[in-house]
Design a protein around this motif. Structure first.
Motif, PDB file in Angstrom:
ATOM      1  N   GLN A   1      33.443 -29.308  -3.846  1.00  0.00           N
ATOM      2  CA  GLN A   1      32.930 -29.086  -5.084  1.00  0.00           C
ATOM      3  C   GLN A   1      32.179 -27.647  -5.283  1.00  0.00           C
ATOM      4  OE1 GLN A   1      30.854 -32.512  -5.944  1.00  0.00           O
ATOM      5  NE2 GLN A   1      32.743 -33.674  -6.911  1.00  0.00           N
ATOM      6  N   ALA A   2      31.356 -27.403  -4.194  1.00  0.00           N
ATOM      7  CA  ALA A   2      30.707 -26.186  -4.392  1.00  0.00           C
ATOM      8  C   ALA A   2      31.798 -24.980  -4.125  1.00  0.00           C
ATOM      9  CB  ALA A   2      29.770 -26.188  -3.256  1.00  0.00           C
ATOM     10  N   GLY A   3      32.851 -25.067  -3.305  1.00  0.00           N
ATOM     11  CA  GLY A   3      33.635 -24.128  -2.968  1.00  0.00           C
ATOM     12  C   GLY A   3      34.400 -23.783  -4.330  1.00  0.00           C
ATOM     13  N   GLU A   4      34.879 -24.762  -5.009  1.00  0.00           N
ATOM     14  CA  GLU A   4      35.688 -25.020  -6.092  1.00  0.00           C
ATOM     15  C   GLU A   4      34.990 -23.995  -7.134  1.00  0.00           C
ATOM     16  OE1 GLU A   4      39.060 -25.644  -6.713  1.00  0.00           O
ATOM     17  OE2 GLU A   4      38.939 -25.756  -4.479  1.00  0.00           O
ATOM     18  N   LEU A   5      33.693 -24.429  -7.340  1.00  0.00           N
ATOM     19  CA  LEU A   5      32.736 -23.852  -8.258  1.00  0.00           C
ATOM     20  C   LEU A   5      32.540 -22.259  -7.979  1.00  0.00           C
ATOM     21  CD1 LEU A   5      30.843 -24.116 -10.569  1.00  0.00           C
ATOM     22  CD2 LEU A   5      29.165 -24.664  -9.329  1.00  0.00           C
ATOM     23  N   ARG A   6      32.460 -22.089  -6.900  1.00  0.00           N
ATOM     24  CA  ARG A   6      32.304 -20.617  -6.561  1.00  0.00           C
ATOM     25  C   ARG A   6      33.683 -19.753  -6.837  1.00  0.00           C
ATOM     26  NH1 ARG A   6      29.424 -22.730  -2.064  1.00  0.00           N
ATOM     27  NH2 ARG A   6      27.269 -22.193  -1.909  1.00  0.00           N
ATOM     28  N   LYS A   7      34.860 -20.475  -6.522  1.00  0.00           N
ATOM     29  CA  LYS A   7      36.136 -19.946  -7.043  1.00  0.00           C
ATOM     30  C   LYS A   7      36.212 -19.550  -8.458  1.00  0.00           C
ATOM     31  CE  LYS A   7      38.922 -21.485  -2.956  1.00  0.00           C
ATOM     32  NZ  LYS A   7      39.681 -22.517  -2.926  1.00  0.00           N
ATOM     33  N   LEU A   8      35.687 -20.725  -9.304  1.00  0.00           N
ATOM     34  CA  LEU A   8      35.800 -20.609 -10.658  1.00  0.00           C
ATOM     35  C   LEU A   8      34.786 -19.419 -11.031  1.00  0.00           C
ATOM     36  CD1 LEU A   8      36.941 -21.477 -13.481  1.00  0.00           C
ATOM     37  CD2 LEU A   8      34.828 -23.243 -13.303  1.00  0.00           C
ATOM     38  N   GLN A   9      33.603 -19.257 -10.711  1.00  0.00           N
ATOM     39  CA  GLN A   9      32.756 -18.234 -11.008  1.00  0.00           C
ATOM     40  C   GLN A   9      33.274 -17.011 -10.945  1.00  0.00           C
ATOM     41  OE1 GLN A   9      29.374 -17.976  -8.473  1.00  0.00           O
ATOM     42  NE2 GLN A   9      28.334 -16.717  -9.724  1.00  0.00           N
ATOM     43  N   ASP A  10      33.892 -16.513  -9.504  1.00  0.00           N
ATOM     44  CA  ASP A  10      34.816 -15.318  -9.314  1.00  0.00           C
ATOM     45  C   ASP A  10      35.535 -15.194 -10.219  1.00  0.00           C
ATOM     46  OD1 ASP A  10      32.961 -14.933  -7.210  1.00  0.00           O
ATOM     47  OD2 ASP A  10      34.415 -15.725  -5.810  1.00  0.00           O
ATOM     48  N   ALA A  11      36.354 -16.460 -10.697  1.00  0.00           N
ATOM     49  CA  ALA A  11      37.727 -15.993 -11.544  1.00  0.00           C
ATOM     50  C   ALA A  11      37.281 -15.653 -13.078  1.00  0.00           C
ATOM     51  CB  ALA A  11      38.472 -17.351 -11.606  1.00  0.00           C
ATOM     52  N   LEU A  12      36.281 -16.456 -13.309  1.00  0.00           N
ATOM     53  CA  LEU A  12      35.580 -16.240 -14.782  1.00  0.00           C
ATOM     54  C   LEU A  12      35.043 -14.683 -14.876  1.00  0.00           C
ATOM     55  CD1 LEU A  12      33.662 -19.545 -15.582  1.00  0.00           C
ATOM     56  CD2 LEU A  12      35.934 -18.400 -16.865  1.00  0.00           C
ATOM     57  N   ARG A  13      34.720 -14.067 -13.770  1.00  0.00           N
ATOM     58  CA  ARG A  13      34.049 -12.577 -13.839  1.00  0.00           C
ATOM     59  C   ARG A  13      35.284 -11.692 -13.856  1.00  0.00           C
ATOM     60  NH1 ARG A  13      29.254 -13.561  -9.482  1.00  0.00           N
ATOM     61  NH2 ARG A  13      27.488 -14.382 -10.901  1.00  0.00           N
ATOM     62  N   ASP A  14      36.469 -12.191 -12.970  1.00  0.00           N
ATOM     63  CA  ASP A  14      37.542 -11.418 -13.046  1.00  0.00           C
ATOM     64  C   ASP A  14      38.181 -11.185 -14.290  1.00  0.00           C
ATOM     65  OD1 ASP A  14      36.875 -10.443 -10.300  1.00  0.00           O
ATOM     66  OD2 ASP A  14      38.478 -12.045  -9.744  1.00  0.00           O
ATOM     67  N   LEU A  15      38.151 -12.336 -14.905  1.00  0.00           N
ATOM     68  CA  LEU A  15      38.742 -12.576 -16.179  1.00  0.00           C
ATOM     69  C   LEU A  15      38.095 -11.741 -17.486  1.00  0.00           C
ATOM     70  CD1 LEU A  15      41.013 -13.804 -18.274  1.00  0.00           C
ATOM     71  CD2 LEU A  15      39.537 -15.944 -18.065  1.00  0.00           C
ATOM     72  N   ALA A  16      36.804 -11.801 -17.372  1.00  0.00           N
ATOM     73  CA  ALA A  16      36.077 -10.674 -18.373  1.00  0.00           C
ATOM     74  C   ALA A  16      36.288  -9.303 -17.985  1.00  0.00           C
ATOM     75  CB  ALA A  16      34.638 -11.181 -18.258  1.00  0.00           C
ATOM     76  N   GLN A  17      36.503  -9.093 -16.803  1.00  0.00           N
ATOM     77  CA  GLN A  17      36.823  -7.516 -16.440  1.00  0.00           C
ATOM     78  C   GLN A  17      38.011  -7.267 -17.026  1.00  0.00           C
ATOM     79  OE1 GLN A  17      36.233  -6.459 -12.511  1.00  0.00           O
ATOM     80  NE2 GLN A  17      36.922  -4.401 -12.655  1.00  0.00           N
ATOM     81  N   GLU A  18      39.040  -8.062 -16.541  1.00  0.00           N
ATOM     82  CA  GLU A  18      40.591  -7.694 -16.832  1.00  0.00           C
ATOM     83  C   GLU A  18      40.462  -7.878 -18.527  1.00  0.00           C
ATOM     84  OE1 GLU A  18      42.708  -6.983 -14.852  1.00  0.00           O
ATOM     85  OE2 GLU A  18      42.308  -8.008 -13.065  1.00  0.00           O
ATOM     86  N   ARG A  19      39.778  -8.505 -19.237  1.00  0.00           N
ATOM     87  CA  ARG A  19      40.119  -8.423 -20.635  1.00  0.00           C
ATOM     88  C   ARG A  19      39.384  -7.247 -21.165  1.00  0.00           C
ATOM     89  NH1 ARG A  19      38.349 -14.869 -21.995  1.00  0.00           N
ATOM     90  NH2 ARG A  19      40.439 -15.701 -22.231  1.00  0.00           N
ATOM     91  N   GLU A  20      38.273  -6.789 -20.713  1.00  0.00           N
ATOM     92  CA  GLU A  20      37.726  -5.597 -20.947  1.00  0.00           C
ATOM     93  C   GLU A  20      38.467  -4.408 -20.828  1.00  0.00           C
ATOM     94  OE1 GLU A  20      35.664  -2.587 -22.885  1.00  0.00           O
ATOM     95  OE2 GLU A  20      35.205  -4.713 -23.222  1.00  0.00           O
ATOM     96  N   GLU A  21      39.008  -4.162 -19.491  1.00  0.00           N
ATOM     97  CA  GLU A  21      40.011  -3.208 -19.254  1.00  0.00           C
ATOM     98  C   GLU A  21      41.190  -3.373 -20.259  1.00  0.00           C
ATOM     99  OE1 GLU A  21      40.994  -3.396 -15.233  1.00  0.00           O
ATOM    100  OE2 GLU A  21      38.925  -3.030 -14.410  1.00  0.00           O
TER     101      GLU A  21
END
Length: 337
Positions: free
Chosen positions: A138-158
């Motif tokens: 679960q911890a590993g999946e959570l970290r993946k989601l955290q990274d994915a959310l940050r990447d998504l925010a950056q992609e949206r801004e770009e």
């Protein structure tokens, strides 16, 4: 005539300002012709100036239009990246949801995992100390989601930045178009004000070259692609000048060069200024058929050398693609593609 048809302040923005300045000079030049004055050399000189200034603005339009095409493609790519990243986030949430379901069926869901699956998972990420309540998976999946959310925010801004730049570019293209059309219309009005005999004299003068310009270079093209481009340019003889067009039914000067070399499998830049550096510079005395001949110090006009002291080019509105002497105006450079 010059070809008509790249997020920090771009070269285009600087070019746009220069074009506006140029066109202000053109307007001032037009104002120097007294109303009702008899047609004379000053009027013909003003027509020449207006055509030259409109040609420079046309090149700025071509650059802006080319930039808009690039931005349109980049914006589409950014939107695709956002969609892929959103799907990754959705998949990770589904995976964590499955873990939560398994926990519930085995005796209840961990409160921390319930918080994670709320509308704002970032709230959980602000309380990293709760990670010890989760299993290793679960911890590993959570970290993946955290990274994915940050990447998504950056992609949206770009993507948003690309779209803002594209809209700015579209606005500038439209402004350039109106400006060029006004300058060309002013030139045509002045030219039409001349008596028939003087209009004919103007046409003859615009086609005259300096003496001693024949017999330059060799008689054959320097390469197979040059030969193919020559054949394409010849096939365009008689087609109308259309500012901002690059074929196949109409051309501006750089549009004709771009289209002709495209038929030979060579991609040239859209503007005459870009075409100036699309190959190796050679002396005018060594020009061969297929070489690009750039005119004026700012390379705002371009033609293709055809041999025997002649070029094929798209001159200006009202004048079709035609042969003219290579010395019809000051040559700034010759480029062998």
């Amino acid at each position: 005539m010059g070809s008509h048809r790249r997020l920090a302040p771009s070269g285009f923005d600087r070019g746009a300002g220069a074009a506006v300045s140029i066109l202000s000079v053109a307007a001032a030049a037009l104002g120097t012709v007294p109303a009702g004055a008899a047609p004379h050399d000053d009027t013909r000189a003003t027509v020449d100036r207006l055509y030259a200034q409109a040609e420079k603005a046309t090149e700025a339009y071509n650059e802006a239009d080319e930039r808009a095409d690039v931005l349109r493609e980049e914006a589409g790519t950014a939107r695709d990246r956002v969609a892929r990243q959103q799907q990754r986030v959705n998949n990770l949430r589904e995976s964590l949801g499955s873990l939560a379901g398994a926990q519930y069926r085995s005796g209840g869901i961990d409160p921390s995992l319930a918080l994670l699956l709320s509308d704002d998972p970032d709230d959980y990420l602000d309380h990293a100390s709760r990670l010890d309540r989760l299993t290793t998976r679960q911890a590993g999946e959570l970290r993946k989601l955290q990274d994915a959310l940050r990447d998504l925010a950056q992609e949206r801004e770009e993507a948003a930045a690309k779209l803002r730049e594209l809209e700015k570019s579209r606005t500038s293209v439209a402004a350039h178009k109106k400006t060029v059309e006004r300058r060309l219309a002013a030139a045509r009005r002045l030219l039409n004000s001349l008596p028939d005999a003087e209009r004919d004299a103007y046409a003859r003068a615009s086609r005259s070259g300096r003496p001693g310009m024949s017999g330059l270079g060799g008689t054959g093209a320097a390469s197979e692609r040059g030969s193919a481009a020559v054949a394409a340019a010849r096939s365009a003889l008689g087609k109308p000048y259309v500012w901002g067009a690059n074929g196949p039914t109409g051309f501006d000067c750089s549009g004709l060069m771009q289209w002709s070399y495209a038929q030979a499998g060579v991609a040239l830049p859209r503007t005459s200024q870009g075409q100036r550096y699309a190959g190796r510079q050679v002396p005018l005395s060594e020009a061969r058929p297929g070489d690009l001949v750039l005119y004026r110090g700012d390379a705002s006009h371009v033609g293709m050398y055809m041999g025997d002291g002649q070029v094929i080019h798209a001159p200006y509105p009202g004048a079709p693609v035609r042969y003219d002497p290579v010395g019809m105006m000051p040559v700034s450079s010759v480029t062998r593609v």
